[in-house]
Design an enzyme around this catalytic site. Structure first.
Site, short mmCIF file in Angstrom:
data_model
loop_
_atom_site.label_atom_id
_atom_site.label_comp_id
_atom_site.label_asym_id
_atom_site.label_seq_id
_atom_site.Cartn_x
_atom_site.Cartn_y
_atom_site.Cartn_z
N GLU A 58 16.34 -34.47 -94.87
CA GLU A 58 15.49 -33.82 -95.88
C GLU A 58 15.07 -32.43 -95.43
OE1 GLU A 58 13.81 -38.11 -95.51
OE2 GLU A 58 15.12 -36.79 -94.36
N SER A 173 53.28 -53.31 -75.17
CA SER A 173 52.63 -53.29 -76.48
C SER A 173 52.62 -51.92 -77.17
CB SER A 173 51.18 -53.75 -76.34
OG SER A 173 50.47 -52.88 -75.48
#
Length: 380
Positions: A58, A173
């Site tokens: 704000e 992997s």
């Protein structure tokens, strides 16, 4: 096509602003704000909470607006704070510049900061709450978990082949998923306060667990090693001002080995065991004590299985690469205790599928996470 300048329209912009700060504001929430001229519907200024200790969203928007803030409508994703913390109350700034109406998405769950809307209304400011509430709760989910449950929001991230494996039987992997999916995974590392892996992942992959593929801050790296058996020479134990590592062990682990890790700048958490493994609920309690509001669980398979068995996961990001490994001894993505009935399995909510290059992302919430996102925060 004409644009419908509704409250929802401007709140979407405020939420988008809020996401710019996600990853930097913890343990404070990520918040976005937009100032609008109520007559012309022109956006005067936008702001977001950039970093913990910095001005709130704000105030950022108000400072950018200057004199144009007088009489404007303020759209903000979270109720303006009413207390002195790292920064003065946002309510004071709102009243000082003469904003005429405040529209917020959700009320602040923190009893210390809550009450801003009552203060504003008592001073003649028109207030409204509940605009795009669900979307704002998703933006603020880490903070909601931290305040309401006193534990971090837990995200489980998995990347596997189409047949649910993360490696062939030898452990190879790299790479099952494509570059876009890996970059997305690094974005998750950036927005989370900490990342969790087991010692087997460290041994097998020797990972850094940073967000090097994208711009952002690195998470605190937490390694589970019950007996402090790991060598301190792995990459994850290389510390600098941008990389912090914690090793979590059992209460009876070697004091001599603990000293070795501490001398390298690594924090050691001694935690109770449950079935000869680190008690994961105790780990989450420790994370909360340390100001960690979000935890990314990257594995391996046994860690994934353990957090599911303990019902600790709130959100799932499951990446699938265009690969069928087909190795009967290949490493599964998730290993948990056998189930006797299908209703014991994890059924997900709000599932969304997204294509990332040659890979796919399945994103969803667990019942635990879904329930938190649907917790009433109060009306006005």
């Amino acid at each position: 096509m004409s644009i419908k300048f509704s409250d929802e329209y401007f709140m979407k912009i405020a939420i988008k602003e809020g996401y710019k700060g996600l990853g930097y504001t913890s343990p404070n929430p990520a918040v976005g704000a937009v100032l609008v001229n109520p007559l012309t519907k022109e956006i005067i200024a936008k702001g977001y909470h950039k970093r913990y200790g910095y001005p709130h969203a704000e105030v950022e928007a108000i400072c950018k607006a200057g004199g144009k803030a007088k009489g404007a409508h303020l759209y903000v994703t979270l109720e303006p704070c009413s207390h002195y913390g790292k920064t003065p109350p946002c309510t004071e700034k709102i009243l000082e510049v003469g904003i005429s109406k405040v529209i917020c998405a959700i009320r602040d769950p923190n009893s210390v900061a809550r009450g801003g809307l009552e203060i504003l209304k008592s001073k003649g400011v028109e207030v409204k709450v509940g605009v795009l509430e669900k979307e704002a709760k998703i933006l603020t989910r880490f903070f909601l978990s931290y305040i309401l449950r006193k534990q971090p929001w837990v995200i489980m991230k998995v990347a596997s082949s189409l047949d649910g494996k993360i490696a062939v039987s030898t452990g190879d992997s790299k790479w099952i998923t494509g570059e876009e999916a890996r970059k997305y995974g690094h974005k998750l590392r950036h927005i989370c306060d900490a990342i969790l892996v087991g010692k087997n992942t460290v041994i097998k992959d020797n990972p850094e667990l940073t967000c090097r593929l994208v711009k952002g801050k690195n998470p605190v790296r937490i390694v589970l090693d019950t007996k402090l058996s790991l060598s301190p020479d792995y990459k994850i134990f290389k510390i600098d001002k941008d990389k912090k590592t914690v090793i979590a062990c059992g209460e009876k682990a070697s004091l001599k080995k603990e000293e070795v890790f501490k001398n390298k700048g690594i924090e050691v958490w001694r935690l109770p065991l449950k079935r000869n493994k680190i008690d994961l609920k105790a780990l989450l309690e420790k994370c909360y004590e340390k100001g960690i509001s979000s935890l990314l669980v990257e594995g391996g398979a046994k860690i994934h299985g353990s957090v599911l068995e303990e019902n600790l996961v709130d959100e799932i990001f499951y990446f699938v690469g265009p690969v069928i490994i087909g190795d009967k001894k290949g490493i599964m993505a998730i290993e948990r205790e056998p189930l006797t009935r299908l209703n014991e399995a994890l059924f997900l909510k709000d599932l969304q599928v997204k294509k990332l290059g040659n890979s796919y992302l399945f994103h969803a919430y667990t019942k635990t996470g879904f329930n938190l996102l649907n917790t009433p925060l109060g009306e006005f």
